[in-house]
Design a protein around this motif. Structure first.
Motif, PDB file in Angstrom:
ATOM      1  N   ARG A 195      54.568  78.751  76.195  1.00 36.80           N
ATOM      2  CA  ARG A 195      53.436  77.949  76.452  1.00 36.80           C
ATOM      3  C   ARG A 195      52.870  80.122  77.026  1.00 36.80           C
ATOM      4  N   SER A 196      53.511  80.050  78.067  1.00 36.36           N
ATOM      5  CA  SER A 196      53.307  80.956  79.001  1.00 36.36           C
ATOM      6  C   SER A 196      53.092  82.277  78.052  1.00 36.36           C
ATOM      7  N   LYS A 214      49.943  82.918  76.161  1.00 33.88           N
ATOM      8  CA  LYS A 214      48.875  83.670  76.805  1.00 33.88           C
ATOM      9  C   LYS A 214      48.989  84.908  77.112  1.00 33.88           C
TER      10      LYS A 214
END
Length: 415
Positions: free
Chosen positions: A19-20, A23
């Motif tokens: 997820r990072s 992002k």
């Protein structure tokens, strides 16, 4: 708009990337594109890959799309124009729009274009020549933005540049200040995309290829079919597509978009102003010198062959040879680009180089005075054509350096 070869994120969740990472990549993509954009579906499962890994090194997002651009611009003109018409013409225009458009439950782009096609005859003799020109240029834009690939040629590219520039200047002259809409809406996204980007994109791909009108009509069809389809979620998608396929098989084989487009094209091509060349009066040029020079810089490849090829200077106006009766191309160029071989960024750089060559070679231009700006930002105006040797230092330092290198090479060869 061109993407570089950095990593791009997918628009949906991907199990292979954290997820990072998504992002971080999403923030980098929005910064590169100056806003949120969709990326190629080929990148969905491998967001860490570079565009070149998928043969997308030259991937571009076109800055214009004829369906929404011309539809919403026509809509804005229809809302704003009545407030700038004489009383008699305003009542005629309002009655026409009420009868022809407002009866539709959903007004499509084709509805706006057909209504626009009728407007010149309805307002004939009731409006000024400038307003008549604003409407006729809009009619022609609606035609040029839908041309198929076999009709795309250097002449049609030049015509689109000239018509979009002329229409854009007429909008500024007639509709400003807007009385019904805001300035941001009247001269916003759709106006800008037609005025600036439509002709640039047409240099490498026709307007018809960039359309998604027929595909978007499937949504309306799906909504109507959904009302008579089983509501069980596991069966809805399958039944909808089966109904669509059955309807396509039972139809005559021609899409509704093709039918409506054929009707519009046949009617539009009979209009007399399409066969006439584009011209700009000397008075217009005198009052819009900077804007007209910027327009010339955008079509510099058509000016490089010189006068009497793509343009001619008359006593009271400048005439561009871009009407239907003119040749679609000229032996002296320019050549037509294609998206398989080039991209918009490279095409614009080539045109910029042509402008530099025009100045360096002192090619005849449709202006008697040129605005020049040197590297230090100093601006001066030079009568054109000119014999000043300093011109190259001001406007074309690369051309001057190349000329010096060529002269030095000739001297060495002679020695």
């Amino acid at each position: 708009m061109r993407l570089d070869t950095r990593c791009v994120p997918c628009s949906a969740s991907c199990s292979r990337a954290s997820r990072s990472l998504h992002k971080d990549l999403d923030a980098r993509l929005q910064e590169a594109l100056q806003g949120t954009q969709r990326v190629s579906s080929l990148m969905l499962h491998n967001p860490e890959h570079k565009l070149g890994d998928h043969n997308l090194g030259q991937y571009e997002i076109f800055a214009s799309e004829g369906l929404h651009d011309i539809k919403d611009h026509i809509k804005n003109v229809f809302v704003e124009l009545p407030h700038h018409l004489p009383p008699a013409a305003k009542s005629t225009f309002t009655a026409f729009v009420e009868q022809d458009l407002n009866q539709h439950a959903m007004i499509r782009g084709s509805d706006y274009r057909r209504a626009l096609l009728k407007l010149p005859a309805i307002l004939k003799g009731k409006v000024s020549q400038a307003i008549d020109d604003l409407i006729t240029t809009l009619v022609e834009l609606a035609l040029l933005l839908y041309i198929p690939d076999e009709q795309r040629s250097p002449r049609t590219v030049l015509r689109l540049y000239n018509v979009s520039f002329k229409h854009g200047m007429l909008c500024l002259d007639i509709l400003f200040p807007p009385k019904e809409l805001s300035v941001g809406v009247t001269y916003g996204l759709y106006y800008h995309k037609i005025f600036v980007h439509a002709a640039e994109d047409t240099r490498i791909v026709c307007g018809y290829t960039r359309l998604a009108e027929n595909e978007e009509r499937q949504f309306k069809e799906l909504r109507s079919l959904a009302s008579v389809t089983s509501r069980r979620s596991e069966e809805t998608a399958q039944q909808l597509f089966e109904r669509l396929q059955m309807k396509a098989a039972c139809s005559a084989g021609t899409h509704s978009f093709d039918k409506s487009e054929g009707v519009f094209t046949r009617a539009a091509t009979k209009l007399p102003f399409l066969s006439k060349n584009t011209y700009f009066t000397k008075d217009f040029i005198d009052h819009n010198r900077l804007a007209f020079q910027l327009h010339l810089e955008r079509i510099a490849d058509f000016l490089l062959p010189g006068e009497s090829v793509w343009w001619t200077s008359k006593v009271e106006h400048i005439e561009f040879h871009d009407g239907l009766e003119e040749p679609v191309s000229k032996p002296s160029g320019p050549l037509l680009g294609h998206f398989r071989d080039t991209n918009v960024k490279e095409e614009l750089q080539r045109v910029s180089d042509c402008w530099t060559k025009c100045l360096a070679r002192k090619v005849a231009l449709p202006m008697d005075e040129i605005r020049l700006q040197n590297a230090n930002g100093r601006v001066r105006y030079v009568a054109w054509p000119t014999n000043e040797s300093i011109l190259l230092a001001d406007a074309a330092p690369d051309a001057e350096a190349a000329a010096d290198a060529e002269a030095a090479a000739d001297a060495d060869a002679a020695a």
